[in-house]
Every structure is written in C-alpha cells, then in structure tokens.
Design an enzyme around this catalytic site. Structure first.
Site, PDB file in Angstrom:
ATOM      1  CB  ALA A 156      -0.895  -0.143   1.567  1.00 56.34           C
ATOM      2  CE  LYS A 157       5.753   4.951  -0.183  1.00 54.71           C
ATOM      3  NZ  LYS A 157       6.474   4.535   0.119  1.00 54.71           N
ATOM      4  N   GLY A 158       0.567   5.288   0.476  1.00 53.55           N
ATOM      5  CA  GLY A 158      -0.973   6.228   0.693  1.00 53.55           C
ATOM      6  C   GLY A 158      -0.168   8.106   1.187  1.00 53.55           C
TER       7      GLY A 158
END
Length: 435
Positions: free
Chosen positions: A121-123
């Site tokens: 994931a990444k944000g």
C-alpha cells in the site's frame, strides 16, 4: 526509512513521451518483464497490474489564521494476498494517485522479496509540509486519520513514515485512531517513537539495509569495502545512515549531496561530522568551506568514477539521458524508483549491476514488521536484537535473489522481481478467485 491510471503501452519507451515516466508506468513495465521469466498464470499478472482499491479523500483543516484549507489525500491498496496492506504515508506537493498506486505495487514486491507476510500500500496528501506549522500538520494528520480510519487497522492496512512525515506524524495518527476505537492500538501504524510502541532502529533501518546490501554486492564482485569508493546522492535518513555505516565498515565515501548540491573529496569525506538533512536541513553544502572540499552539481555526483553509486534522494534521477554517463560499477538504489525503465535497460547492457530498491532499501518495511510483531505481542525488542534480526533477513533475501541471478542469468532487478512475483503468484493460485 519513503508511492499511486494512465499508462504507456508496455512496448513504449520513456523517450516516446514528453512527460517523465511515472512510478506506475515503471512498476507495470517491471511486472511485465518479470513475468516473462516465470511460468505464471497470465490471469494472476492481469490482477496484479491494477490496485485492489484506491481511496481518495478531502482533508479540511483550520489554519492558524482561522481560515480553512482543504487538501486531497490518497491511500492506494495494491494487493493483500499474503497479509495486511503495508506502506508509507507521504506529505508532498507532488503526490498523485498514480504515484501512490505505483509505489504500492513496489511495496507488494518489497514485502514478498523479503518474505514478510504483508501486501503493498502507499498513501499521501498533496501538501507542502514546509508550509505548515507544527499545529497545522497535527490537525491535518488527525483529520486524515479520521477520513481513512475505516480502511486501515493492524490487520487491514498499516501506514508508516515516508517523505514529509516522521515518527511524530505516526504517533498522532495512532492516537487519533485509538481515541476513536476507545483503546490504545499501537499496531495500526509503524515508525512510531519507541515510547508509544515504536521499534528501536526503525528510522535507521532503510539506510542500514542499503549498507548491508552494498557490502554484499561488493563482496560478490570480489571487492572489499576497504577498497571501495562510494558516492551517495541524498543525505537524508536513508543516505546518511547508509554512508555513515559504510564509512564505519571501511568504505571511502567520496561524495554526498543535498538539495543545494554535492560535496566531493576523492580522499574521502568525514560523513560522521556532517549533519544529515533530518539533523540540519541543507547542511551538506554548508560544510564545504569548513571541510575545505569541492562543491559539485548534483547531476555530476551521479556520473563520478566510483565503485558504488547510491541514489538515495528521489525517483527518476538516472534516466535515458544520463545512463550512458554513469561510471559506477554498481548502483544500489536507496530511494524508491531512482532508475527509469529505459535507463535500467541501458545500464544492464553496459554491464553495470543495479541492485533494486525492493531489495536494497527493504530494511524499513522489515523493521516495521518487527515493530508490528512487538505491538501485537506487547513485548519490546532491544536495538541489538532488531539489528541482528535485520541483518539475518537481509542476508536471506540477498541469497534468494543471488540464486536467481546465477541460475537464470538475469539482472539483479529481474531476479528480485522473479523472487517476489513467484511468491505472490503462488499465494494467489493457492487462495483462488472469489466468485
């Protein structure tokens, strides 16, 4: 210690487009190329080309002057077949949806190559963190935590620090999440201060892993560290920790840089005496006069005649335009995505080993995994235990990738992707597809 759909066709090169290659474009090209080395179900590859979910939220906050500003935030969740989503959270004015998706894909491969039971994931939030006061940054973090609280959690998605965020940011996020839950839940994020459930050694871990892999790469080529010259682009958390550890182990660090430029001394720099970006922003070039060393442009550092080049600043710094001028024998990627797809091909053809980011800087997510284990077990590890476990995990991963290099006669990047993709594909095939 930190990445998410318009794409180019797989056969298109970066030079065919006027725009810089995005993280998503690069990640998809790398996936396609890795799949050619494996007997893998094309339907699995099809699933991995796109994220499971991308969450976009508005994040309004009250500024210190009483006005209200609204920022855009993202959380891209790529794949969770091997475990909860895991990845950094960055505050930067250039954050985009595609960047978050691409970096989330890299996190999937990074966790898999390290054989950690997490997905990718990444944000991030589209904001210049330098334009925020400390109070504004706290309000932004707490409001963002509220906006994404339904999609994160210690068994669902576990954020961590990245560009523009730090342990304090993670402490705020953990506190906001915990207050809404009515109980303290330290495992919702990693990269926290140790006093609230963080792990010793987490901040230094990406740089430590870069140093470990650099050491192994040099030994593999028959070069001892005492005979190795190293140039490090970027003297932040990753670059500074890698440079200092390599220097301690006997390597000669001849050049380092910050946003204003680089300093160079062919006889070696005393990197322990130079503040990192975290310790004193933009201190590298300020040290030139004090140390009586030469100042050179950042792009010149990349083409110095050294044994090892460590790009540890930002993405897309080694491109089709400068790949022919790279003079290092080995490139160890400290940053995420510092080498474009086209440049990677050129370096491979020139016989320059490129040790990919998904292996080299994986110390961050590895110690994040250790932190998560400590949180859910409510038991703290010593710094010595953390570093010993990290050393063991990095050597295991290095050996897994090295085996693929030797058996398949492929590049280090292709080998790392083969290791990762094989593990992810096997998990997908075992679990199947929900009707």
């Amino acid at each position: 210690m930190a990445s998410e759909s318009n794409t180019l066709p797989p056969e298109t090169t970066a030079s065919d487009s006027a725009e810089p290659e995005t993280a998503l474009e690069t990640a998809r090209r790398q996936l396609t190329r890795a799949a050619t080395h494996l007997d893998i179900d094309p339907n699995v590859v099809e699933r991995l080309e796109s994220p499971a979910k991308v969450h976009e939220v508005s994040v309004p906050i009250e500024r210190d002057d009483g006005s209200v500003a609204t920022f855009t935030g993202y959380r891209a969740q790529h794949d969770s077949v091997r475990g909860p989503y895991k990845g950094g959270l960055r505050y930067h004015r250039d954050v985009t949806r595609d960047e978050c998706v691409g970096l989330a894909m890299w996190m999937t491969w990074k966790c898999a190559v390290m054989d950690i039971p997490f997905g990718g994931a990444k944000g991030g939030i589209v904001v210049d963190p330098k334009a925020l006061s400390e109070d504004e940054k706290e309000r932004l973090t707490r409001r963002f935590a509220q906006e994404i609280r339904d999609v994160i959690g210690p068994t669902r998605d576990i954020p961590a620090p990245d560009m523009g965020t730090d342990p304090q940011t993670m402490a705020w996020l953990m506190d906001a999440y915990s207050m809404q839950a009515g109980e303290t839940i330290p495992g919702v994020v990693t990269g926290k201060p140790p006093v609230v459930g963080g792990s010793y050694g987490r901040e230094e871990a990406p740089g430590r892993s870069v140093a470990i892999i650099t050491r192994e790469a040099c030994e593999y080529r028959g070069l001892g560290l005492e005979d190795t010259t190293v140039a490090v682009q970027g003297f932040g958390s990753v670059g500074a920790n890698a440079a200092r550890l390599l220097d301690e182990w006997g390597a000669t660090i001849v050049a380092i840089s910050d946003v204003n430029g680089a300093i160079y001394d062919p006889d070696g720099l005393d990197v322990a005496a130079i503040p990192s970006h975290d310790e004193e922003p933009e201190a590298v070039t300020k040290a030139a006069d004090e140390l009586s060393v030469e100042t050179i442009p950042n792009d010149e550092l990349l083409t110095l005649d050294v044994d090892v080049l460590v790009p540890a600043a930002v993405g897309n710094v080694i491109t089709e335009d400068n790949a022919e001028a790279i003079a290092a024998d080995v490139v160890v990627e400290g940053a995420n995505g510092p080498t474009t797809f086209a440049a990677d091909t050129i370096l491979d053809e020139r016989g320059i080993d490129v040790i990919p980011d998904i292996l080299a800087n994986a110390g961050g997510v590895t110690v994040s995994y250790f932190e998560w284990l400590q949180d859910i077990n409510r038991r703290s590890w010593s710094l010595e235990q953390v570093n010993a476990e990290l050393e063991s995990e990095m050597i295991d991963a290095w050996n897994d990738v090295r085996t693929e290099v030797e058996q398949r006669d492929v590049s280090w990047r292709d080998a790392a992707y083969v290791v990762a993709l094989k593990r992810v594909a096997e998990a997908h095939e075992a679990r199947g597809l929900w009707p």
